[in-house]
Design an enzyme around this catalytic site. Structure first.
Site, PDB file in Angstrom:
ATOM      1  N   GLU A 142       1.284  -0.399  -4.989  1.00  0.00           N
ATOM      2  CA  GLU A 142       0.342   0.689  -5.241  1.00  0.00           C
ATOM      3  C   GLU A 142       1.155   1.968  -5.234  1.00  0.00           C
ATOM      4  O   GLU A 142       1.689   2.363  -4.200  1.00  0.00           O
ATOM      5  CB  GLU A 142      -0.724   0.797  -4.161  1.00  0.00           C
ATOM      6  N   ASP A 183       0.821  -1.209   0.000  1.00  0.00           N
ATOM      7  CA  ASP A 183       0.000   0.000   0.000  1.00  0.00           C
ATOM      8  C   ASP A 183       0.860   1.265   0.000  1.00  0.00           C
ATOM      9  O   ASP A 183       1.873   1.328   0.720  1.00  0.00           O
ATOM     10  CB  ASP A 183      -0.853  -0.040   1.284  1.00  0.00           C
TER      11      ASP A 183
HETATM   12  C1  GLC Z   1      -4.090   3.294  -0.144  1.00  0.00           C
HETATM   13  C2  GLC Z   1      -5.364   2.489  -0.036  1.00  0.00           C
HETATM   14  C3  GLC Z   1      -6.454   3.389   0.440  1.00  0.00           C
HETATM   15  C4  GLC Z   1      -6.079   3.908   1.804  1.00  0.00           C
HETATM   16  C5  GLC Z   1      -4.722   4.603   1.742  1.00  0.00           C
HETATM   17  C6  GLC Z   1      -4.192   4.866   3.118  1.00  0.00           C
HETATM   18  O1  GLC Z   1      -4.166   4.283  -1.093  1.00  0.00           O
HETATM   19  O2  GLC Z   1      -5.651   1.900  -1.271  1.00  0.00           O
HETATM   20  O3  GLC Z   1      -7.693   2.730   0.490  1.00  0.00           O
HETATM   21  O4  GLC Z   1      -7.054   4.807   2.248  1.00  0.00           O
HETATM   22  O5  GLC Z   1      -3.758   3.798   1.105  1.00  0.00           O
HETATM   23  O6  GLC Z   1      -3.814   3.669   3.721  1.00  0.00           O
END
Ligand code: GLC
Length: 585
Positions: A303, A241
């Site tokens: 991500e 993440d």
């Molecule tokens: C990422 C996740 C999202 C979350 C953020 C903070 O972007 O996909 O859902 O709110 O991280 O953890």
């Protein structure tokens, strides 16, 4: 549509062009290629040929009637995923959490939140998935913990405790003034004053999500040990993440201010000093070493909404030593049906300097669903098929989001008091939050669409569920679901689609995106033609430069249906928003 006279001409031409014993020659070539294919399948890491499916666990299947999805619910739906043709599931966080950010605020990295079940339920799910050849990928959230995590409780308790340095603590500029102008991704200052020790802590996301200090070696060790905990339980890798946010400028330079204001009413800024700092790659290399300690090629998915191909390429690492599958946000967020734009981006990533495997997706738990973003409001179902064909026929590891295969749409809350996602509460009405793309999976037309026996599920089931659901669409050969199933099966059965090269065609066409997928020896050649416009289009393909003299293609899948007859490549007409996938022969 193709016309009959041209079809007859095509057959005659094909006949003249073939060698003395054409069918035997072709069969032999095809057999060689299928054998090669089986060989490459055995050699390649599994994730190169996988289709990954994201599950938002709160919303997939509720097994105990509390209105929230859970692990046993997922286990009960594994047959569905196997029959759909899914190879791996990435499950959004299920760790213990106060649920401020619905699980992305973790208070224990090595346990399961009772809301979702137990570790034993988790282990059973992994076992049952394995029986169906489905791998389980965990979500891993390294940037921040919950403010309820015992590490943070200790860190905030005094300036001198051992864990003080596990988080980012700084003095303010003066009374009531944060250390600098950095902003939270979720609105307002990224610094929160903590009266216990009279310092501010840094949080890139909600105030309840303090950022860890990745410059501290003990933090790194604790997080890598957490990864090992799940690898020991048989997970096949991690979706990491918000990885580009791991480091901040230690000198606390102010971020540059940009013109205008954002949805939260703050000045726009460039996150220059809090995003994509070079040390991120050092951590990714360390994480890769951790997964490499385990057999079975565990995968890292990142991500990170990289702004261009140069940044995206860096994610793979200089020596294939970072992330195997960096998510491609540029492709996900084209947000218009633009053949030239998709062509440009697909070409770029296909030729990326690291030789990395492209990883495409359109929807996820943070994005408005693709049905809404790419639909034109009139032909949305046909466009859903168009986007599915794009996702599942390009040279990439595709990532789906639960419900896209049935054409689920974004259903935002209409009243502020119904909003669950805090960013919708902070940014209402301009920013309605992400509830709309997280509504329950639509299994059938019964109460709560078969998702839950509760009186009221955690988010309402969209009205479209009576028509768009797994049960109804399974019976309809023209449904979006049936189309996805056919595509997924074709990807498995056609060597050129699974691991063939990607070759863009008709480079200048403003409306039609077309490409070949082919094995190097041209024994298997698949033509994909996608009309991104609301008008029928006629295009001409000349494949001589590719060493392909053949001049027609036989449909394998087309939408709208085109029958079984071959189509002439020199005059190829495709209906509005049409999809054609055919074998060139
Ligand atoms: C990422 C996740 C999202 C979350 C953020 C903070 O972007 O996909 O859902 O709110 O991280 O953890």
């Amino acid at each position: 549509m193709w016309n009959r006279a041209k079809f007859i001409f095509a057959i005659v031409t094909i006949g003249l062009c073939l060698s003395a014993n054409p069918s035997l020659a072709q069969q032999a070539a095809s057999q060689v290629s299928k054998a090669e294919h089986a060989h490459s399948k055995a050699q390649d890491p599994w994730w190169k040929h996988a289709v990954i499916y994201e599950i938002y666990p709160r919303s997939f299947q509720d097994s105990n009637g509390d209105g929230v999805g859970d692990i046993n619910g997922i286990t009960s739906r594994l047959d569905y995923l196997r029959d759909l043709g899914i190879d791996a599931i990435w499950i959004s966080p299920m760790y213990p959490s106060p649920l401020v950010d619905f699980g992305y605020d973790i208070s224990d990295y090595t346990a399961i939140d009772p809301l979702y079940g137990t570790l034993a339920d988790f282990d059973r799910m992994v076992r049952e998935a394995k029986k169906r050849n489905i791998r389980v990928i965990m979500d891993f959230v390294p940037n921040h913990t919950s403010d309820q995590h015992p590490w943070f409780a200790e860190s905030r308790s005094s300036r001198t405790v051992p864990k003080r340095d596990w988080y980012i603590w700084r003095d303010g500029k003066g009374p009531g003034q944060p250390p600098n102008n950095w902003q939270s991704w979720f609105g307002h200052s990224a610094w929160k004053f903590d009266p216990t020790t009279n310092q501010y802590y840094y949080h890139h996301f909600y105030t309840e999500q303090p950022d860890l200090n990745w410059r501290n070696p003990q933090v790194r060790k604790a997080m890598y040990d957490a990864m090992r905990f799940w690898l020991d339980r048989g997970v096949a890798g991690f979706r990491i993440d918000a990885v580009s946010r791991l480091f901040e400028d230690p000198d606390l330079h102010d971020d540059p201010i940009l013109p205008g204001k954002n949805a939260y009413g703050d000045p726009n800024i460039a996150h220059k000093y809090t995003d994509n700092l070079p040390e991120v790659h050092e951590v990714l290399r360390e994480m890769r070493k951790v997964v490499n300690e385990y057999p079975g090629n565990p995968v890292l998915i990142s991500e990170a909404d990289e702004p261009n191909i140069a940044e995206l390429t860096k994610m793979y690492g200089g020596k294939d030593d970072e992330v195997q599958l960096p998510m491609d946000f540029q492709i996900a967020d084209v947000n218009k049906r633009s053949a030239p734009e998709f062509r440009r981006l697909l070409n770029e990533i296909d030729k990326n300097a690291a030789g990395g495997q492209p990883h495409y997706f359109f929807s996820n738990h943070d994005q408005v669903r693709q049905w809404d973003r790419y639909g034109d409001g009139v032909h949305n179902d046909q466009i859903a098929k168009l986007m599915a064909a794009l996702l599942l026929t390009t040279r990439a590891t595709p990532l789906m989001y639960y419900g896209e295969e049935i054409g689920m749409r974004t259903t935002d809350p209409v009243r502020k008091e119904d909003v669950q996602d805090p960013i919708g509460k902070i940014g209402w009405p301009e920013e309605k939050g992400r509830d709309g793309e997280r509504t329950p999976m639509q299994w059938d037309a019964s109460k709560n669409a078969g998702f839950s026996a509760a009186q009221r599920p955690w988010l309402p089931v969209p009205p479209s569920s009576t028509e768009y659901n797994v049960k109804a669409e399974s019976k309809d050969p023209n449904s979006i679901l049936s189309f996805y199933k056919r595509l997924l099966a074709l990807r498995q059965s056609e060597p050129a689609l699974r691991d063939g090269l990607y070759l863009p065609l008709i480079a200048e066409d403003p409306y039609v995106l077309a490409y070949l997928r082919k094995k190097p020896n041209n024994s298997d050649v698949i033509l994909v033609v996608l009309n991104m416009s609301a008008e029928p289009r006629t295009v001409k393909f000349d494949l001589a430069a590719e060493g392909i003299g053949d001049s027609s293609a036989k449909p394998l899948i087309a939408s709208p249906e085109m029958g079984h007859d071959s189509t002439l490549l020199s005059h190829f007409t495709i209906p509005e928003f049409g999809v054609f996938i055919g074998s060139v022969h």
